[in-house]
Design a protein around this motif. Structure first.
Motif, PDB file in Angstrom:
ATOM      1  N   VAL A  16     -90.069 -73.873 -20.407  1.00  0.00           N
ATOM      2  CA  VAL A  16     -89.213 -74.395 -21.480  1.00  0.00           C
ATOM      3  C   VAL A  16     -89.701 -73.830 -22.801  1.00  0.00           C
ATOM      4  O   VAL A  16     -88.917 -73.422 -23.660  1.00  0.00           O
ATOM      5  CB  VAL A  16     -89.275 -75.938 -21.497  1.00  0.00           C
ATOM      6  N   ARG A  50     -89.877 -95.920 -24.353  1.00  0.00           N
ATOM      7  CA  ARG A  50     -89.234 -94.694 -23.876  1.00  0.00           C
ATOM      8  C   ARG A  50     -88.326 -95.011 -22.692  1.00  0.00           C
ATOM      9  O   ARG A  50     -88.430 -96.059 -22.087  1.00  0.00           O
ATOM     10  CB  ARG A  50     -90.290 -93.676 -23.457  1.00  0.00           C
ATOM     11  N   HIS A 152     -95.246 -88.907 -17.897  1.00  0.00           N
ATOM     12  CA  HIS A 152     -94.851 -87.757 -18.720  1.00  0.00           C
ATOM     13  C   HIS A 152     -93.539 -87.150 -18.213  1.00  0.00           C
ATOM     14  O   HIS A 152     -92.637 -86.830 -18.997  1.00  0.00           O
ATOM     15  CB  HIS A 152     -95.982 -86.721 -18.674  1.00  0.00           C
TER      16      HIS A 152
ATOM     17  N   ASP B 173    -101.748 -87.560 -28.223  1.00  0.00           N
ATOM     18  CA  ASP B 173    -100.794 -88.249 -27.358  1.00  0.00           C
ATOM     19  C   ASP B 173    -100.003 -87.174 -26.616  1.00  0.00           C
ATOM     20  O   ASP B 173     -99.202 -86.440 -27.185  1.00  0.00           O
ATOM     21  CB  ASP B 173     -99.863 -89.118 -28.219  1.00  0.00           C
ATOM     22  N   PHE B 174    -100.262 -87.127 -25.312  1.00  0.00           N
ATOM     23  CA  PHE B 174     -99.772 -86.047 -24.469  1.00  0.00           C
ATOM     24  C   PHE B 174     -98.235 -86.022 -24.425  1.00  0.00           C
ATOM     25  O   PHE B 174     -97.585 -84.996 -24.625  1.00  0.00           O
ATOM     26  CB  PHE B 174    -100.340 -86.318 -23.086  1.00  0.00           C
ATOM     27  N   ILE B 175     -97.651 -87.187 -24.149  1.00  0.00           N
ATOM     28  CA  ILE B 175     -96.186 -87.251 -24.049  1.00  0.00           C
ATOM     29  C   ILE B 175     -95.568 -86.952 -25.410  1.00  0.00           C
ATOM     30  O   ILE B 175     -94.606 -86.190 -25.521  1.00  0.00           O
ATOM     31  CB  ILE B 175     -95.740 -88.633 -23.522  1.00  0.00           C
ATOM     32  N   GLY B 176     -96.157 -87.542 -26.439  1.00  0.00           N
ATOM     33  CA  GLY B 176     -95.668 -87.301 -27.801  1.00  0.00           C
ATOM     34  C   GLY B 176     -95.649 -85.814 -28.127  1.00  0.00           C
ATOM     35  O   GLY B 176     -94.708 -85.303 -28.738  1.00  0.00           O
ATOM     36  N   ALA B 177     -96.693 -85.114 -27.696  1.00  0.00           N
ATOM     37  CA  ALA B 177     -96.777 -83.679 -27.980  1.00  0.00           C
ATOM     38  C   ALA B 177     -95.644 -82.921 -27.290  1.00  0.00           C
ATOM     39  O   ALA B 177     -95.014 -82.040 -27.880  1.00  0.00           O
ATOM     40  CB  ALA B 177     -98.125 -83.136 -27.525  1.00  0.00           C
ATOM     41  N   SER B 178     -95.354 -83.286 -26.049  1.00  0.00           N
ATOM     42  CA  SER B 178     -94.273 -82.592 -25.338  1.00  0.00           C
ATOM     43  C   SER B 178     -92.914 -82.946 -25.927  1.00  0.00           C
ATOM     44  O   SER B 178     -91.988 -82.131 -25.914  1.00  0.00           O
ATOM     45  CB  SER B 178     -94.313 -82.937 -23.844  1.00  0.00           C
ATOM     46  N   GLU B 179     -92.793 -84.170 -26.440  1.00  0.00           N
ATOM     47  CA  GLU B 179     -91.508 -84.584 -27.031  1.00  0.00           C
ATOM     48  C   GLU B 179     -91.158 -83.766 -28.276  1.00  0.00           C
ATOM     49  O   GLU B 179     -89.988 -83.682 -28.668  1.00  0.00           O
ATOM     50  CB  GLU B 179     -91.545 -86.087 -27.381  1.00  0.00           C
ATOM     51  N   PHE B 181     -90.957 -80.826 -28.320  1.00  0.00           N
ATOM     52  CA  PHE B 181     -90.159 -79.685 -27.839  1.00  0.00           C
ATOM     53  C   PHE B 181     -88.741 -80.094 -27.443  1.00  0.00           C
ATOM     54  O   PHE B 181     -88.076 -79.379 -26.712  1.00  0.00           O
ATOM     55  CB  PHE B 181     -90.866 -79.010 -26.657  1.00  0.00           C
ATOM     56  N   GLU B 182     -88.307 -81.220 -27.921  1.00  0.00           N
ATOM     57  CA  GLU B 182     -86.984 -81.742 -27.551  1.00  0.00           C
ATOM     58  C   GLU B 182     -85.870 -80.685 -27.648  1.00  0.00           C
ATOM     59  O   GLU B 182     -85.078 -80.518 -26.711  1.00  0.00           O
ATOM     60  CB  GLU B 182     -86.656 -82.990 -28.386  1.00  0.00           C
ATOM     61  N   GLN B 184     -85.997 -77.482 -27.369  1.00  0.00           N
ATOM     62  CA  GLN B 184     -86.162 -76.497 -26.289  1.00  0.00           C
ATOM     63  C   GLN B 184     -85.824 -77.108 -24.928  1.00  0.00           C
ATOM     64  O   GLN B 184     -85.250 -76.449 -24.071  1.00  0.00           O
ATOM     65  CB  GLN B 184     -87.601 -75.970 -26.263  1.00  0.00           C
ATOM     66  N   ILE B 185     -86.194 -78.388 -24.736  1.00  0.00           N
ATOM     67  CA  ILE B 185     -85.890 -79.034 -23.454  1.00  0.00           C
ATOM     68  C   ILE B 185     -84.368 -79.134 -23.284  1.00  0.00           C
ATOM     69  O   ILE B 185     -83.810 -78.778 -22.247  1.00  0.00           O
ATOM     70  CB  ILE B 185     -86.541 -80.437 -23.344  1.00  0.00           C
ATOM     71  N   SER B 186     -83.691 -79.579 -24.322  1.00  0.00           N
ATOM     72  CA  SER B 186     -82.225 -79.678 -24.246  1.00  0.00           C
ATOM     73  C   SER B 186     -81.599 -78.312 -24.005  1.00  0.00           C
ATOM     74  O   SER B 186     -80.657 -78.176 -23.209  1.00  0.00           O
ATOM     75  CB  SER B 186     -81.643 -80.246 -25.547  1.00  0.00           C
ATOM     76  N   TYR B 188     -82.963 -75.765 -22.533  1.00  0.00           N
ATOM     77  CA  TYR B 188     -83.242 -75.349 -21.149  1.00  0.00           C
ATOM     78  C   TYR B 188     -82.274 -76.039 -20.196  1.00  0.00           C
ATOM     79  O   TYR B 188     -81.736 -75.420 -19.281  1.00  0.00           O
ATOM     80  CB  TYR B 188     -84.691 -75.674 -20.772  1.00  0.00           C
ATOM     81  N   GLU B 189     -82.048 -77.330 -20.435  1.00  0.00           N
ATOM     82  CA  GLU B 189     -81.140 -78.087 -19.554  1.00  0.00           C
ATOM     83  C   GLU B 189     -79.727 -77.499 -19.568  1.00  0.00           C
ATOM     84  O   GLU B 189     -79.080 -77.407 -18.528  1.00  0.00           O
ATOM     85  CB  GLU B 189     -81.092 -79.555 -19.985  1.00  0.00           C
TER      86      GLU B 189
END
Ligand code: SF4
Lengths: 474, 200
Positions: A16, A50, A152, B173-179, B181-182, B184-186, B188-189
């Motif tokens: 991604v 979330r 996650h 904050d692991f999840i926060g860090a990936s979020e 990239f919102e 880019q995630i959208s 990619y989807e």
């Protein structure tokens, strides 16, 4: 263009975004969940406000903790009931489809994923369970994750990952009669060791692999985690496509041809470079039995139990010494002199229809030896129905086996199916760790045919020899 | 941030291939909570069949009471993906595990809980075990400087992936860090849905 391995092709198509340094954010195509490793993840989501980003790509089942005697969430005790209820509540609240105990297709997560067509080539598939490697049989990158990572994925449908090293395991030639994929993977683990695959994704290839059914390939990939590999992988082919066609979640008619066309591009390029390569001749593999307390402590059924002194590595010698004591056996003993108390045919390694057919062929018309408790636990509702329709269930019952409802059962003994302290069990599961099947339990991992033969003889037998020479186990 | 990630008493667990079934046996996996696993750590080794403490198990030796650094051997944490294993280790009081090698999933799970896992060569592990034989050890872990400070000017350096080091130092904050990239995630989807519509 640079030549790529199958693993690298799938990995790269799922990036991604690069995160930093060597870490990438990868998209997850399927997220499978079960009751044991998900409750804390859902609690974390709730706490942080979330939601589940893609409930449509998430799929839940109940398997680890369920009773295999009764289809009721009350049947496995109070704490189990609470955990199963938590899964039901979480799935409802977050709109995640769930195969609960009353669903006809409920079963072990790694059996139902492929059966429903949720598992497809080219995907990234994760689950909070180490044997997620099973799904790699379809040419998908499939691996186990922990609960923090489950949370996650629920929240973002992605995971942060780094590229793994690649290991090529080539099995040449073809298997001898009565030698199964289970024996192949145990022989590979015996050669590479339980940590031999650490940091690697293993791709299995060679003519012996091509000759295997999907069930056999799943058995092989299932146990790749037992040599420490992050995942096991087999390039998809006609066998894969034929298996998937018509499955409920497989690509439907209008997309089928496009999907197959894409899947056909999923192979390691001829000149792709692997970080490590191992080649094994299928003809050399004999039926395998573990004698110790980890899967690398394995020998062919006709080999004597090794002495600790035979290991040049001092650490392995010490591990062997401890294992012999725990297992209540001596160096030099023959496996075929060891009596078994329990036989367990089941688990995500060997509870599919083909496994049950192999076991039934061995036991048909014979009786479980007196004093042996023998259990057959089909991997899913579908397997159970098919086995009943084919008459396999009747064969097992007539031979004195218990015929159970689907679940993980005695593979890890979270429910009431346990091996008692000091009892010896021939098991088709994947782990022979100390206490795995119950405190003090002594597990010997074998193929379904070898387990079935042990049930009839009341001790381990060399099935290939007996089948050839005598045609009998008594 | 202090230079010292952790410091404390070292407990030597002289075993290879310690698997997750040993770290926390299955009967403790029915919990739906993230806490309460300290007592479950190494249960079958720590307690006899009659539930009395096993005096022969190293964790039960009085000298190692309060240890916060676990020293062990190769392939620690092999087996299942149960995050209950690192939870139990951490809740017992160990925030650092030093071993020759770790199983992959166990390693990730531990890092995700902010624990530091240090891999060293077999000879360095042997050296550290020999120190433990000379008497109880108190070590300091300097993460920024990548060394285990043994005292008396002795230290052992270690390697760590720079991304993991950064995460442990910043407590991200692991999840926060990936979020973050919102978009880019959208993106990619969308591309995935049009190129491979059968994927759902
Ligand atoms: S059958 Fe055994 S190995 Fe497979 S998922 Fe269930 S508990 Fe895990």
């Amino acid at each position: 263009m640079m030549a790529k391995t199958l693993y690298q092709k799938i990995y790269q198509s799922h990036i991604v975004a690069p995160v930093n340094g060597s870490t990438d954010l990868l998209f997850v195509d399927r997220h499978l969940i079960h009751e044991v490793t998900s409750p804390q993840a859902f609690a974390g989501l709730r706490q942080a406000g979330r939601t589940v980003r893609r409930p449509d790509l998430t799929y839940a089942t109940m398997d680890h903790n369920v009773s295999t005697q009764l289809r009721s969430i009350d049947a496995a005790g109070e704490t189990s009931r609470k955990q199963l209820e938590a899964l039901a509540t979480n799935c409802k609240e977050f709109n995640v489809p769930l195969l609960d105990l009353m669903h006809p297709d409920q079963g072990i997560v790694h059996v139902i994923g492929p059966e429903l067509g949720l598992t497809q080539p080219g995907m990234i598939i994760v689950c909070g369970d180490s044997h997620t490697s099973t799904h790699g049989a379809f040419g998908a990158i499939a691996f186990g994750i922990g609960t923090s990572e489950v949370e996650h994925v629920l929240a973002t449908q992605t995971l942060q990952q780094q590229v793994a090293k690649t290991l090529k395991v080539e099995v040449t030639g073809s298997l001898s009669p009565f030698v199964t994929p289970k024996d192949v993977i145990m022989a590979v683990i015996g050669q590479l060791g339980t940590a031999g695959g650490n940091g690697y994704v293993a791709e299995f290839c060679g003519s012996a692999i091509r000759g295997m059914s999907m069930e056999g390939r799943m058995t092989l990939c299932n146990m790749s985690i037992e040599m420490g590999a992050k995942a096991g992988l087999i390039a998809p082919d006609e066998v894969t496509f034929t298996y998937l066609k018509g499955k409920p979640h497989a690509p439907q008619a209008e997309h089928w041809d496009a999907a197959v066309q894409y899947w056909q591009s999923l192979y390691s390029d001829a000149d792709a470079v692997f970080d490590k390569t191992v080649t094994i001749a299928a003809e050399k593999i004999r039926p395998q039995v573990t004698w110790g307390t980890n899967p690398e402590q394995v020998i062919a059924v006709d080999q004597p139990i090794p002495s600790p002194e035979s290991f040049s590595d001092l650490i392995k010698a010490d591990a062997a010494r401890r294992a012999l004591t725990y297992m209540g056996i001596e160096a030099g003993q023959k496996l075929t002199d060891l009596k078994v108390d329990v036989v367990f045919i089941g688990s995500c390694t060997n509870s599919r229809i083909e496994d049950l057919r192999q076991a039934a062929a061995v036991v048909q018309g014979k009786q479980v030896a007196s004093g042996v408790r023998a259990l057959i636990v089909p991997g899913s509702g579908q397997v159970k129905r098919q086995a009943e329709a084919e008459g396999l269930a009747d064969i097992f019952k007539a031979s004195g086996f218990e015929w159970r409802e689907p679940g993980c059962s005695m593979c890890l003994g979270m429910n009431d199916d346990r091996v008692e302290a000091g009892q010896r069990c021939a098991s088709t599961s994947n782990r022979n760790f100390e206490g795995r099947q119950g405190r003090g339990s002594r597990t010997h991992l074998v193929s379904p045919a070898m387990a079935a033969a042990a049930a009839i003889a009341g001790r381990f037998v060399d099935i290939s020899y007996v089948e050839r020479a005598e045609g009998t186990y008594q | 941030m202090s230079q010292i990630f952790a410091q404390g008493l070292v407990c030597p667990l002289d075993k290879n291939n310690v698997d997750t079934d040993q770290i926390i046996p299955k009967q403790f996996l029915t919990s739906v909570s993230r806490d309460g696993f300290a007592e479950a750590l190494f249960y079958d080794w720590r307690y006899l069949a009659n539930e009395q403490p096993n005096p022969d198990f190293v964790l039960n030796e009085p000298a190692y009471k309060g240890a916060s650094i676990l020293l062990t051997r190769a392939n620690f944490g092999c087996g299942s993906s149960r995050e209950h294993a690192p939870w139990a280790i951490q809740q017992y009081g160990f925030n650092v595990v030093i071993a020759e090698s770790f199983a992959d999933i166990f390693f990730n799970n531990s890092i995700n809980n902010g624990m530091l896992l240090i891999s060293l060569s077999a000879s360095n592990i042997e050296f550290l075990f020999s120190r433990c034989q000379q008497g109880t050890q108190e070590w300091k872990i300097d993460l920024a400087g990548q060394q285990i400070i043994l005292g008396n000017n002795a230290a052992v350096g270690f390697q760590i992936d720079p991304d993991i080091k950064q995460r442990l130092l910043s407590g991200l904050d692991f999840i926060g860090a990936s979020e973050q990239f919102e978009p880019q995630i959208s993106g990619y989807e969308k591309q995935r849905a049009s190129a491979q519509p059968w994927l759902g």
